[in-house]
Design a protein around this motif. Structure first.
Motif, PDB file in Angstrom:
ATOM      1  N   SER A 185       0.822  -1.212   0.000  1.00  0.00           N
ATOM      2  CA  SER A 185       0.000   0.000   0.000  1.00  0.00           C
ATOM      3  C   SER A 185       0.854   1.259   0.000  1.00  0.00           C
ATOM      4  CB  SER A 185      -0.914   0.013   1.233  1.00  0.00           C
ATOM      5  OG  SER A 185      -1.749  -1.112   1.259  1.00  0.00           O
ATOM      6  N   GLU A 186       0.972   1.890  -1.151  1.00  0.00           N
ATOM      7  CA  GLU A 186       1.534   3.229  -1.289  1.00  0.00           C
ATOM      8  C   GLU A 186       0.816   3.908  -2.437  1.00  0.00           C
ATOM      9  OE1 GLU A 186       6.101   3.628  -0.383  1.00  0.00           O
ATOM     10  OE2 GLU A 186       5.805   1.850  -1.619  1.00  0.00           O
ATOM     11  N   ASN A 187       0.553   5.199  -2.305  1.00  0.00           N
ATOM     12  CA  ASN A 187      -0.148   5.949  -3.336  1.00  0.00           C
ATOM     13  C   ASN A 187       0.801   6.264  -4.484  1.00  0.00           C
ATOM     14  OD1 ASN A 187      -1.019   8.476  -4.746  1.00  0.00           O
ATOM     15  ND2 ASN A 187      -2.807   8.212  -3.424  1.00  0.00           N
ATOM     16  N   ASN A 188       0.543   5.677  -5.635  1.00  0.00           N
ATOM     17  CA  ASN A 188       1.444   5.791  -6.774  1.00  0.00           C
ATOM     18  C   ASN A 188       1.567   7.226  -7.268  1.00  0.00           C
ATOM     19  OD1 ASN A 188       3.137   4.210  -8.562  1.00  0.00           O
ATOM     20  ND2 ASN A 188       1.708   4.770 -10.205  1.00  0.00           N
ATOM     21  N   ALA A 189       0.450   7.959  -7.334  1.00  0.00           N
ATOM     22  CA  ALA A 189       0.480   9.334  -7.842  1.00  0.00           C
ATOM     23  C   ALA A 189       1.283  10.251  -6.925  1.00  0.00           C
ATOM     24  CB  ALA A 189      -0.944   9.854  -8.015  1.00  0.00           C
ATOM     25  N   MET A 190       1.139  10.067  -5.613  1.00  0.00           N
ATOM     26  CA  MET A 190       1.921  10.870  -4.670  1.00  0.00           C
ATOM     27  C   MET A 190       3.420  10.658  -4.888  1.00  0.00           C
ATOM     28  SD  MET A 190       0.094  10.592  -0.962  1.00  0.00           S
ATOM     29  CE  MET A 190      -1.459  11.416  -0.563  1.00  0.00           C
ATOM     30  N   ARG A 213       8.930   8.916  -0.922  1.00  0.00           N
ATOM     31  CA  ARG A 213       7.795   8.053  -0.607  1.00  0.00           C
ATOM     32  C   ARG A 213       7.262   8.444   0.780  1.00  0.00           C
ATOM     33  NH1 ARG A 213       8.889   4.045  -4.748  1.00  0.00           N
ATOM     34  NH2 ARG A 213       7.065   2.785  -4.220  1.00  0.00           N
ATOM     35  N   PRO A 214       6.474   9.504   0.836  1.00  0.00           N
ATOM     36  CA  PRO A 214       6.064  10.059   2.129  1.00  0.00           C
ATOM     37  C   PRO A 214       5.175   9.121   2.925  1.00  0.00           C
ATOM     38  CG  PRO A 214       4.925  11.157   0.320  1.00  0.00           C
ATOM     39  CD  PRO A 214       5.950  10.272  -0.300  1.00  0.00           C
ATOM     40  N   GLU A 215       5.163   9.341   4.234  1.00  0.00           N
ATOM     41  CA  GLU A 215       4.306   8.557   5.106  1.00  0.00           C
ATOM     42  C   GLU A 215       2.847   8.651   4.655  1.00  0.00           C
ATOM     43  OE1 GLU A 215       4.884   9.367   9.232  1.00  0.00           O
ATOM     44  OE2 GLU A 215       7.067   9.193   9.107  1.00  0.00           O
ATOM     45  N   LEU A 216       2.446   9.821   4.195  1.00  0.00           N
ATOM     46  CA  LEU A 216       1.073   9.999   3.735  1.00  0.00           C
ATOM     47  C   LEU A 216       0.728   9.057   2.586  1.00  0.00           C
ATOM     48  CD1 LEU A 216       0.644  13.884   3.782  1.00  0.00           C
ATOM     49  CD2 LEU A 216      -0.679  12.217   5.121  1.00  0.00           C
ATOM     50  N   ALA A 217       1.723   8.741   1.743  1.00  0.00           N
ATOM     51  CA  ALA A 217       1.457   7.853   0.612  1.00  0.00           C
ATOM     52  C   ALA A 217       1.067   6.462   1.099  1.00  0.00           C
ATOM     53  CB  ALA A 217       2.676   7.782  -0.304  1.00  0.00           C
ATOM     54  N   GLU A 218       1.742   5.990   2.151  1.00  0.00           N
ATOM     55  CA  GLU A 218       1.376   4.693   2.711  1.00  0.00           C
ATOM     56  C   GLU A 218       0.034   4.770   3.416  1.00  0.00           C
ATOM     57  OE1 GLU A 218       4.031   1.680   4.888  1.00  0.00           O
ATOM     58  OE2 GLU A 218       2.949   2.643   6.539  1.00  0.00           O
ATOM     59  N   GLU A 219      -0.147   5.807   4.213  1.00  0.00           N
ATOM     60  CA  GLU A 219      -1.370   5.900   5.013  1.00  0.00           C
ATOM     61  C   GLU A 219      -2.611   6.030   4.137  1.00  0.00           C
ATOM     62  OE1 GLU A 219      -0.376   9.130   7.566  1.00  0.00           O
ATOM     63  OE2 GLU A 219       1.309   8.025   8.458  1.00  0.00           O
ATOM     64  N   GLU A 220      -2.523   6.828   3.092  1.00  0.00           N
ATOM     65  CA  GLU A 220      -3.681   6.961   2.200  1.00  0.00           C
ATOM     66  C   GLU A 220      -4.037   5.637   1.564  1.00  0.00           C
ATOM     67  OE1 GLU A 220      -6.060   7.126  -1.234  1.00  0.00           O
ATOM     68  OE2 GLU A 220      -3.915   6.624  -1.332  1.00  0.00           O
TER      69      GLU A 220
END
Length: 486
Positions: A185-190, A213-220
């Motif tokens: 789980s990581e946000n590809n666009a971020m 690869r920010p923490e937000l990318a995983e959390e989202e």
């Protein structure tokens, strides 16, 4: 004729429920008896007061696997299984990766050939990158029937990333058949947005991988995947959680009754983004996705381990050498976006967890057994493994809990040219490992024959008491009687 083939005596038997001084007897590859004193045995092994544990089950590793960009891991099934065994594992579940256009049958046949050299028992998780109608209606159901009852999907990487609509389709298939879906789980666009802006400013050194690869990318992405799984009421296993926020999302979903499970890994407990900031390209050794974070995050993850948020602690062993076959496949001066992403660790997962967890009082010895063997056996359908109980496979690891030494590359017994755990002082090491009653490692020496491992056809996952999630809109009793089919 001796009643038992082997008796391991004078040890401390450790299970997920308790520990006691006793003996363990083996007959025909299975545990035949456990007791305070067991006589006989064609072979008697003096455990010398050491710990007698269930052999570890490594449930997240990449062995003889091409990445989506075509990089082959350094370890094949012989070297990977040998390394796993030296780390106290008696079985493992690597990934069998489907690339775009491949049938599931082709993937399983390919990995079946590759796995013939394994010295420990094995299964596979599929990686699904192309969920075509044929894959969903034929390939996956046939895999489940053959005992491959878990698969992994990605929310990142252009050649692996599946959109929400495809995720719902594949989760529905898993729900229908009772399989479990694993997700990176990581946000590809971020991530792509961050990569572009870093590149514009010339920030391409390994240390910027952690920024990209920010923490937000995983959390989202974790939040989104949990939401999709809840809508379908499908079982979801979130792999390599690296953030406090991600762990809290998992914990909340579990508290609500959703069928959500998760793991973290030793690298997220031991390394920080400062490790990527080493001279020259040395930081490339510590590039993995998601990236390692910081000391505060490490403490938060340990807290979630104690709270029961995580079911497993896995290695995510992804061995890419520091040369043109691995990290620098695109050149010695390649930007971080073009480097092989992943770290080795299959031999260090359990020694690290024992030393930093059990020895330092963060977890109990019984917790250690749950994380290392009992939970992965339950969640991934290895019904004859993961526990010390009569009738189950005699998969056993004998540990010296007092042995203290610094980790070295030589201890790994893999095909790598480095270990990220180099120089760490570790207390507690496995000394002997048996798989189905046959020696693999004995007194820290390899005695197994190449190919003595067998494929394990796994049952459907045991999800425990998780009641699941019933959204109002999919509940016929609350949505005017409409039945939403999986």
């Amino acid at each position: 004729m001796a009643e038992f083939d082997t008796v391991i005596h004078s040890g401390t038997i450790v299970t997920s429920e308790g520990s006691f001084a006793g003996d363990l007897a083996i007959r025909d590859g299975r545990i035949a008896a456990i007791g305070e004193k067991i006589a006989g045995g064609a072979q008697r092994i003096d455990a010398g007061g050491r710990l007698v544990l269930p052999g570890g089950i490594e449930s997240h590793c990449h062995i003889a696997q091409e990445s989506s960009s075509g990089i082959m891991t350094a370890d094949d099934y012989r070297s990977g299984s040998v390394s796993a065994a030296f780390g106290g594992n008696s079985s493992f579940i690597p990934f069998a990766a489907q690339h775009r256009g491949q049938s599931i049958r082709h993937v399983l046949d390919t990995y079946g050939e590759r796995a013939k050299s394994s010295v420990i028992d094995y299964g596979w998780h599929l990686i699904v990158s192309d969920p075509s109608d044929e894959v969903l209606t034929k390939g996956l159901p046939e895999a489940f029937e053959a005992g491959v009852t878990s698969f992994k999907v990605f929310t990142t990487y252009d050649l692996l990333n599946l959109g929400d609509a495809e995720m719902l389709r594949i989760l529905s298939v898993a729900k229908k058949y009772g399989a479990i879906t694993m997700v990176h789980s990581e946000n590809n666009a971020m991530i792509k947005w961050m990569n572009a802006r870093l590149a514009e400013d010339g920030h391409t050194a390994p240390r910027y991988h952690a920024v990209s690869r920010p923490e937000l990318a995983e959390e989202e992405a974790i939040h989104r995947m949990i939401s999709l799984a809840k809508l379908v009421d499908a079982a979801l296993f979130v792999v390599h959680v690296s953030t406090r926020g991600g762990a809290e999302l998992v914990a909340r979903a579990r508290a609500e009754g959703a069928k959500v499970f998760a793991e973290t890994c030793p690298q997220y407990l031991s390394l920080t983004r400062d490790d990527l900031d080493r001279p020259g390209q040395e930081g490339a050794a510590y590039i993995c996705s998601p990236p390692v974070r910081d000391a505060d995050t490490q403490e938060a993850l340990w807290s979630h381990i104690r709270r029961g948020t995580f079911d497993c602690i896995t290695s995510d062993h992804a061995p890419y050498r520091m040369d043109a076959t691995g990290k620098f496949v695109n050149g010695a001066d390649a930007p971080y976006t073009k480097m092989g992403s992943g770290m080795p660790g299959i031999a260090m997962r359990l020694p690290y967890l024992f030393s930093e967890g059990v020895v330092k009082g963060r977890i109990t010895l019984n917790d250690f057994v749950r994380f290392s063997a009992a939970n992965p056996a339950r969640l991934f359908g290895m019904t004859r493994k993961g526990r010390l109980h009569p009738g189950l496979d005699a998969d056993i690891a004998i540990w010296n809990p007092e042995l203290t030494k610094r980790a070295t590359l030589a201890d790994m017994h893999d095909n790598m040219d480095y270990t990220p755990f180099e120089g760490m002082e570790i207390t507690g090491w496995p000394e002997s490992v048996l798989t189905r009653g046959a020696w693999v490692i004995r007194d820290r020496a390899l005695v197994a024959q190449e190919g003595q491992g067998r494929f394990v056809a796994r049952a459907l996952p045991d999800l425990g008491a998780a009641p699941g999630w019933n959204a109002i809109e999919t509940d016929p009793s609350r949505n005017f009687g409409a039945r939403i089919r999986p």
